[in-house]
Motif scaffolding. Sequence first.
Motif, PDB file in Angstrom:
ATOM      1  N   PHE A  56       0.825  -1.198   0.000  1.00  0.00           N
ATOM      2  CA  PHE A  56       0.000   0.000   0.000  1.00  0.00           C
ATOM      3  C   PHE A  56       0.866   1.259   0.000  1.00  0.00           C
ATOM      4  CE2 PHE A  56      -2.747  -3.250   1.652  1.00  0.00           C
ATOM      5  CZ  PHE A  56      -4.019  -2.918   1.210  1.00  0.00           C
ATOM      6  N   ARG A  57       0.232   2.357  -0.342  1.00  0.00           N
ATOM      7  CA  ARG A  57       0.845   3.675  -0.197  1.00  0.00           C
ATOM      8  C   ARG A  57      -0.199   4.627   0.352  1.00  0.00           C
ATOM      9  NH1 ARG A  57      -1.007   6.902  -4.338  1.00  0.00           N
ATOM     10  NH2 ARG A  57      -1.809   5.793  -6.182  1.00  0.00           N
ATOM     11  N   ILE A  58       0.263   5.683   1.020  1.00  0.00           N
ATOM     12  CA  ILE A  58      -0.648   6.684   1.541  1.00  0.00           C
ATOM     13  C   ILE A  58      -1.237   7.496   0.395  1.00  0.00           C
ATOM     14  CG2 ILE A  58      -0.718   8.869   2.811  1.00  0.00           C
ATOM     15  CD1 ILE A  58      -0.872   6.674   4.667  1.00  0.00           C
ATOM     16  N   TYR A  59      -2.555   7.713   0.464  1.00  0.00           N
ATOM     17  CA  TYR A  59      -3.252   8.459  -0.571  1.00  0.00           C
ATOM     18  C   TYR A  59      -3.961   9.634   0.097  1.00  0.00           C
ATOM     19  CZ  TYR A  59      -6.666   9.378  -4.307  1.00  0.00           C
ATOM     20  OH  TYR A  59      -7.437   9.961  -5.277  1.00  0.00           O
ATOM     21  N   ARG A  60      -3.629  10.846  -0.360  1.00  0.00           N
ATOM     22  CA  ARG A  60      -4.199  12.069   0.204  1.00  0.00           C
ATOM     23  C   ARG A  60      -4.011  12.153   1.711  1.00  0.00           C
ATOM     24  NH1 ARG A  60      -9.873  12.996  -3.207  1.00  0.00           N
ATOM     25  NH2 ARG A  60      -8.857  13.271  -5.245  1.00  0.00           N
ATOM     26  N   ARG A  61      -2.846  11.720   2.154  1.00  0.00           N
ATOM     27  CA  ARG A  61      -2.374  11.866   3.546  1.00  0.00           C
ATOM     28  C   ARG A  61      -3.141  11.046   4.570  1.00  0.00           C
ATOM     29  NH1 ARG A  61      -0.767  18.265   4.349  1.00  0.00           N
ATOM     30  NH2 ARG A  61       0.670  18.388   2.567  1.00  0.00           N
ATOM     31  N   ARG A  62      -4.143  10.292   4.155  1.00  0.00           N
ATOM     32  CA  ARG A  62      -4.871   9.513   5.171  1.00  0.00           C
ATOM     33  C   ARG A  62      -5.362   8.164   4.670  1.00  0.00           C
ATOM     34  NH1 ARG A  62     -10.631  12.221   6.507  1.00  0.00           N
ATOM     35  NH2 ARG A  62     -10.710  10.259   7.661  1.00  0.00           N
ATOM     36  N   TRP A  63      -5.636   8.031   3.363  1.00  0.00           N
ATOM     37  CA  TRP A  63      -6.149   6.778   2.845  1.00  0.00           C
ATOM     38  C   TRP A  63      -4.999   5.909   2.354  1.00  0.00           C
ATOM     39  CZ3 TRP A  63     -10.879   6.732   4.402  1.00  0.00           C
ATOM     40  CH2 TRP A  63     -11.633   7.904   4.415  1.00  0.00           C
ATOM     41  N   HIS A  64      -5.201   4.606   2.423  1.00  0.00           N
ATOM     42  CA  HIS A  64      -4.200   3.667   1.932  1.00  0.00           C
ATOM     43  C   HIS A  64      -4.674   3.060   0.613  1.00  0.00           C
ATOM     44  CE1 HIS A  64      -2.861   3.942   6.112  1.00  0.00           C
ATOM     45  NE2 HIS A  64      -1.674   3.615   5.633  1.00  0.00           N
ATOM     46  N   ALA A  65      -3.915   3.294  -0.440  1.00  0.00           N
ATOM     47  CA  ALA A  65      -4.249   2.766  -1.762  1.00  0.00           C
ATOM     48  C   ALA A  65      -3.418   1.527  -2.058  1.00  0.00           C
ATOM     49  CB  ALA A  65      -3.996   3.840  -2.829  1.00  0.00           C
ATOM     50  N   LYS A  66      -4.088   0.464  -2.478  1.00  0.00           N
ATOM     51  CA  LYS A  66      -3.388  -0.780  -2.795  1.00  0.00           C
ATOM     52  C   LYS A  66      -2.585  -0.612  -4.083  1.00  0.00           C
ATOM     53  CE  LYS A  66      -5.675  -4.435  -4.257  1.00  0.00           C
ATOM     54  NZ  LYS A  66      -6.533  -5.658  -4.230  1.00  0.00           N
ATOM     55  N   ILE A  67      -1.380  -1.162  -4.081  1.00  0.00           N
ATOM     56  CA  ILE A  67      -0.512  -1.113  -5.257  1.00  0.00           C
ATOM     57  C   ILE A  67      -0.627  -2.441  -5.987  1.00  0.00           C
ATOM     58  CG2 ILE A  67       1.853  -0.847  -6.089  1.00  0.00           C
ATOM     59  CD1 ILE A  67       2.421   0.826  -3.603  1.00  0.00           C
ATOM     60  N   GLY A  68      -1.022  -2.381  -7.244  1.00  0.00           N
ATOM     61  CA  GLY A  68      -1.207  -3.601  -8.019  1.00  0.00           C
ATOM     62  C   GLY A  68       0.085  -4.105  -8.645  1.00  0.00           C
ATOM     63  N   GLY A  69      -0.001  -5.232  -9.330  1.00  0.00           N
ATOM     64  CA  GLY A  69       1.145  -5.811 -10.009  1.00  0.00           C
ATOM     65  C   GLY A  69       1.520  -5.013 -11.248  1.00  0.00           C
ATOM     66  N   THR A  70       2.753  -5.200 -11.705  1.00  0.00           N
ATOM     67  CA  THR A  70       3.257  -4.479 -12.870  1.00  0.00           C
ATOM     68  C   THR A  70       3.831  -5.465 -13.879  1.00  0.00           C
ATOM     69  OG1 THR A  70       5.551  -4.228 -12.123  1.00  0.00           O
ATOM     70  CG2 THR A  70       3.949  -2.640 -11.280  1.00  0.00           C
ATOM     71  N   VAL A  71       4.296  -4.936 -14.985  1.00  0.00           N
ATOM     72  CA  VAL A  71       4.897  -5.760 -16.027  1.00  0.00           C
ATOM     73  C   VAL A  71       6.187  -6.426 -15.550  1.00  0.00           C
ATOM     74  CG1 VAL A  71       6.289  -3.907 -17.043  1.00  0.00           C
ATOM     75  CG2 VAL A  71       5.446  -5.763 -18.510  1.00  0.00           C
ATOM     76  N   ASN A  72       6.753  -5.933 -14.453  1.00  0.00           N
ATOM     77  CA  ASN A  72       8.000  -6.500 -13.926  1.00  0.00           C
ATOM     78  C   ASN A  72       7.793  -7.582 -12.862  1.00  0.00           C
ATOM     79  OD1 ASN A  72       9.902  -4.717 -15.347  1.00  0.00           O
ATOM     80  ND2 ASN A  72       9.000  -3.094 -14.097  1.00  0.00           N
ATOM     81  N   ASP A  73       6.539  -7.879 -12.531  1.00  0.00           N
ATOM     82  CA  ASP A  73       6.284  -8.677 -11.333  1.00  0.00           C
ATOM     83  C   ASP A  73       6.191 -10.182 -11.525  1.00  0.00           C
ATOM     84  OD1 ASP A  73       6.276  -6.902  -9.122  1.00  0.00           O
ATOM     85  OD2 ASP A  73       4.478  -5.970  -9.938  1.00  0.00           O
TER      86      ASP A  73
END
Length: 397
Positions: free
Chosen positions: A261-278
Motif C-alpha cells: 500500500f501507499r498513503i493516498y491524500r495523507r490519510r487513505w491507503h491505496a493498494k498497489i497492483g502488479g506491474t509488467v516486472n512482477d
Amino acid sequence: MKRSVNIKYFLLIIFFVLNSFSVSTSVKDKSYGDVNTEETLNKDMPLEFYPEATTHKVNQRLDSLFNRFNKRHDFHGSVIIAQKGKVIFKNHYGYADFKKKSMIDDHSVFQLASVSKQFTAASILILYEDGKLDLDDQVIKFFPDFPYKEVTVRQLMNHTSGLPKYFWLAEHKWKKEHAPSNKEMMDMLSKHDVQRFFSPGANFDYSNTGYFVLASIVEKVTNKNFGDFVDDKIFTPLHMKNTFVYRYEMDSIKEGQLDGFRIYRRRWHAKIGGTVNDAIVGDKNVYSTTEDMFKWIEGLNSGKIISKKTLDLMYTRGETRYNRKVPYGFGFRIKEDENSKVVYHNGKWNGFSSSLMQYPDDELVVITLEHSNYNSMKTLNEKVKQIVDSSFDPSNN
C-alpha cells in the motif's frame, strides 16, 4: 551316548541361531533409532525466547519505539529481534487489511523485495557445492545466445557485471498483455542486446538484472522453476512453512499473502497492483514472515544449507577486476571497518519495505517486514540497535 551328543549339537545350533537373530534385531533397532534421532533434529522446533523477566526493560523500549513509528510514520509490519540464537523481541504493528481493519499477525506474509536476493545467491552456491556450476563460469555456458559474453556467475553475484536494467526492456519493449517470465526476459535480452553500463568486472553497480539472470541459470541447470527449487532445497528443509516464490499472473494468491500500500491524500491507503516486472523472480518476489526469516538466517549460519567455507564467500566483499573492494558479497550487502562488520540487505518494492540486519560481533539479528511504503528503515534499524545495546545484556541470561 550318541543320541545325547546329537541333542547337545542341536541345542548349540539353536543357541547360535537365536543369538544371531538377537544381534540382527538389535542392529535393526539401532538403525531405526538413528533415523528417529535424525528426524528429531530436523523437526520444526519452536522459537527459543529469553526469559521475560530479563527482557522486560528492552521490550518496553522497543514496543514504545514501534508503536511510535506506527502512529507517526505509518509503519504497518512485523519485527523479530534475536541475539545468540534466542529471541529478545517479537511483535506485529498495524493493519494487514486497511479496509477490513484486520491486524497483522503471525500468518501475515510479506513481499521481501530485494531481500529475496539472498535466496538466489544461496541457490547458486548449492549448485556450486554440488559441482553443477563454477562461480567463474560465463553465462553463455548456460545461455549461448546471451549477448554479454564475458559476464560470469561471480560478477552477477556481486553486482560487477555491468548489465543493463531489465525494467527498461519490460516497460518499453514488451508488447504482450501478460507480464514476462524469466525465460521470456532472457529471450528479450538476447534479442535487443541493450548497451551495458560498463565492461564486466570493471565497476560496481547494483543490478536487479544480474539476480534475475542468476535465477534463470538455476532453472536451466536444474530443469525446475526457481520457486520449486528453493522450496525443495531451502524452505522445506528449514520448515519455512509460510515462505514461497510468487509470480504475478502465474501463481495463485496464498493464505496470508499481503498487498502493498501507499498513503493516498495523507490519510487513505491505496493498494498497489502488479506491474509488467512482477512475474520476474530472483531479484525479488519471495514472500515470507519474520519467524520464517529467522529460521532462514539461523539455518544458513549453522551450516544446514551450505558449508561454512562457502558461507564465508557469501559474507565476503567482492572485488572488481582492478582489485577494488565492493560493498557486496553474494546476496548480502557488507559494511565493515576496523571495529565492526554488518551483513545485511534492505528491500523496497510495490509498497513493501524489508530489512534483515546481522551484527556478527554481537550475534544480533534484526528482521523487519512492512507493507505500507515505509521509508525510514535505516533510521529504524539504528534506533533498534541503540536500544538493544543499552538495554539488554545476553551474558546475564
